[in-house]
Motif scaffolding. Sequence first.
Motif, PDB file in Angstrom:
ATOM      1  N   SER A 109       0.822  -1.213   0.000  1.00 49.39           N
ATOM      2  CA  SER A 109       0.000   0.000   0.000  1.00 49.39           C
ATOM      3  C   SER A 109       0.853   1.260   0.000  1.00 49.39           C
ATOM      4  O   SER A 109       0.378   2.338  -0.364  1.00 49.39           O
ATOM      5  CB  SER A 109      -0.925   0.006   1.221  1.00 49.39           C
ATOM      6  OG  SER A 109      -0.175   0.066   2.424  1.00 49.39           O
TER       7      SER A 109
ATOM      8  N   PHE B 182       2.021   3.766  -3.295  1.00 51.15           N
ATOM      9  CA  PHE B 182       1.326   4.931  -3.862  1.00 51.15           C
ATOM     10  C   PHE B 182       2.237   6.151  -3.907  1.00 51.15           C
ATOM     11  O   PHE B 182       2.084   7.023  -4.758  1.00 51.15           O
ATOM     12  CB  PHE B 182       0.079   5.248  -3.029  1.00 51.15           C
ATOM     13  CG  PHE B 182       0.363   6.016  -1.760  1.00 51.15           C
ATOM     14  CD1 PHE B 182       0.351   7.404  -1.749  1.00 51.15           C
ATOM     15  CD2 PHE B 182       0.677   5.345  -0.582  1.00 51.15           C
ATOM     16  CE1 PHE B 182       0.616   8.108  -0.587  1.00 51.15           C
ATOM     17  CE2 PHE B 182       0.947   6.044   0.578  1.00 51.15           C
ATOM     18  CZ  PHE B 182       0.923   7.427   0.582  1.00 51.15           C
TER      19      PHE B 182
ATOM     20  N   THR C 233      -4.508   0.149  -2.562  1.00 56.43           N
ATOM     21  CA  THR C 233      -4.621   1.432  -1.877  1.00 56.43           C
ATOM     22  C   THR C 233      -4.669   2.593  -2.863  1.00 56.43           C
ATOM     23  O   THR C 233      -5.473   3.515  -2.711  1.00 56.43           O
ATOM     24  CB  THR C 233      -3.449   1.610  -0.898  1.00 56.43           C
ATOM     25  OG1 THR C 233      -3.511   0.578   0.096  1.00 56.43           O
ATOM     26  CG2 THR C 233      -3.516   2.967  -0.214  1.00 56.43           C
ATOM     27  N   THR C 234      -3.800   2.560  -3.874  1.00 57.36           N
ATOM     28  CA  THR C 234      -3.825   3.617  -4.885  1.00 57.36           C
ATOM     29  C   THR C 234      -5.157   3.614  -5.630  1.00 57.36           C
ATOM     30  O   THR C 234      -5.731   4.676  -5.916  1.00 57.36           O
ATOM     31  CB  THR C 234      -2.669   3.428  -5.879  1.00 57.36           C
ATOM     32  OG1 THR C 234      -1.442   3.354  -5.155  1.00 57.36           O
ATOM     33  CG2 THR C 234      -2.602   4.580  -6.860  1.00 57.36           C
TER      34      THR C 234
ATOM     35  N   ARG D 167      -7.768   5.148  -3.325  1.00 61.78           N
ATOM     36  CA  ARG D 167      -7.583   6.603  -3.194  1.00 61.78           C
ATOM     37  C   ARG D 167      -8.104   7.322  -4.429  1.00 61.78           C
ATOM     38  O   ARG D 167      -8.790   8.350  -4.324  1.00 61.78           O
ATOM     39  CB  ARG D 167      -6.103   6.908  -2.978  1.00 61.78           C
ATOM     40  CG  ARG D 167      -5.803   8.370  -2.678  1.00 61.78           C
ATOM     41  CD  ARG D 167      -4.321   8.662  -2.798  1.00 61.78           C
ATOM     42  NE  ARG D 167      -3.844   8.434  -4.168  1.00 61.78           N
ATOM     43  CZ  ARG D 167      -2.609   8.708  -4.577  1.00 61.78           C
ATOM     44  NH1 ARG D 167      -1.731   9.188  -3.724  1.00 61.78           N
ATOM     45  NH2 ARG D 167      -2.252   8.492  -5.825  1.00 61.78           N
ATOM     46  N   ASP D 168      -7.786   6.788  -5.604  1.00 57.18           N
ATOM     47  CA  ASP D 168      -8.277   7.407  -6.840  1.00 57.18           C
ATOM     48  C   ASP D 168      -9.801   7.334  -6.910  1.00 57.18           C
ATOM     49  O   ASP D 168     -10.458   8.279  -7.363  1.00 57.18           O
ATOM     50  CB  ASP D 168      -7.667   6.710  -8.057  1.00 57.18           C
ATOM     51  CG  ASP D 168      -6.173   6.959  -8.168  1.00 57.18           C
ATOM     52  OD1 ASP D 168      -5.667   7.859  -7.469  1.00 57.18           O
ATOM     53  OD2 ASP D 168      -5.510   6.247  -8.947  1.00 57.18           O
TER      54      ASP D 168
ATOM     55  N   VAL E 137     -11.933   7.291  -4.382  1.00 60.44           N
ATOM     56  CA  VAL E 137     -12.504   8.266  -3.455  1.00 60.44           C
ATOM     57  C   VAL E 137     -12.479   9.663  -4.075  1.00 60.44           C
ATOM     58  O   VAL E 137     -13.442  10.432  -3.958  1.00 60.44           O
ATOM     59  CB  VAL E 137     -11.731   8.245  -2.119  1.00 60.44           C
ATOM     60  CG1 VAL E 137     -12.161   9.408  -1.230  1.00 60.44           C
ATOM     61  CG2 VAL E 137     -11.960   6.928  -1.391  1.00 60.44           C
ATOM     62  N   SER E 138     -11.390   9.994  -4.763  1.00 62.29           N
ATOM     63  CA  SER E 138     -11.282  11.322  -5.392  1.00 62.29           C
ATOM     64  C   SER E 138     -12.295  11.487  -6.515  1.00 62.29           C
ATOM     65  O   SER E 138     -12.901  12.557  -6.669  1.00 62.29           O
ATOM     66  CB  SER E 138      -9.863  11.521  -5.933  1.00 62.29           C
ATOM     67  OG  SER E 138      -8.905  11.455  -4.902  1.00 62.29           O
TER      68      SER E 138
ATOM     69  N   LEU F 220     -12.748   2.676  -0.553  1.00 61.60           N
ATOM     70  CA  LEU F 220     -11.876   2.265   0.543  1.00 61.60           C
ATOM     71  C   LEU F 220     -12.365   0.968   1.180  1.00 61.60           C
ATOM     72  O   LEU F 220     -11.573   0.086   1.523  1.00 61.60           O
ATOM     73  CB  LEU F 220     -11.799   3.362   1.606  1.00 61.60           C
ATOM     74  CG  LEU F 220     -11.024   4.631   1.257  1.00 61.60           C
ATOM     75  CD1 LEU F 220     -11.154   5.648   2.388  1.00 61.60           C
ATOM     76  CD2 LEU F 220      -9.561   4.311   1.000  1.00 61.60           C
TER      77      LEU F 220
END
Length: 261
Positions: free
Chosen positions: A201, A204, A216-217, A220-221, A223-224, A232
Amino acid sequence: MKPSTRRRLFRGTLYAIFVVAVVVVLLVADWGAIHTNFFNADAAKSTLPDVITTAAKNTVVYTAIAFAGGLVLGLVLALMKLSPVAPYRWVSTAYIELFRGLPALLVIFGFAFAVPIAFNWRPPGGSAGAGLIALIIVSAAYIAETIRAGIQAVPKGQVEASRSLGMSPGWTMVSVVLPQAFRIITPPLTNELVIIIKDTSLLFIAGMALPDRELTTFARDGVSQLANATPLVMAALMYLVITLPLTQLVAYMERRQSRGR
């Protein structure tokens, strides 16, 4: 009051505290907001099948590469640390202490950005390759100590018996000591594998291209893009699918070793 009565009262108090805490959480939590922001069905569907076919697959591949590389390098470092040649011991000890003392995130950042700039070096595989090299280097330091402990746990009588049969020191290590050492350290090595899964993780920080993203990356993308935390949760579920069988395997092997002893 009898000691047994006090123990029962103490356990009863702990159970009561636990029940009260659960009830308070259930009453205070905003379940509507939790459902909307963490368990949104539309957001979850938008992560499929990429969360499995890309993110989870890359996580498993990165873990396999980092663990295999760390195991090979860690074995070399462990043998160097046990070597009668002092410079080998010094180099191995310095390496192990250095990379066990540095945060893995800092090492990944250094190999992804600082080392290529300082040495005008292009890492194989780009950012993902640089991060994997860093993971191999860090994991090797921990695996080396695990292997060293396993080698030293093999009874000395095994080595003496092998030498009395005319085996060379090198062949004794390969055919007698290492097989027994790896049998001893299988549970901690499996535990190290679980740690590497979670350490992927940290990749990233190196910056990952879309096809190279791990869980994890990817989350994160997501969520954005969606302004929602459901990706997540999906990534967390994938981590659990990968790690829980391994943690159960570690527990089983430790129980089996305990019965053997």
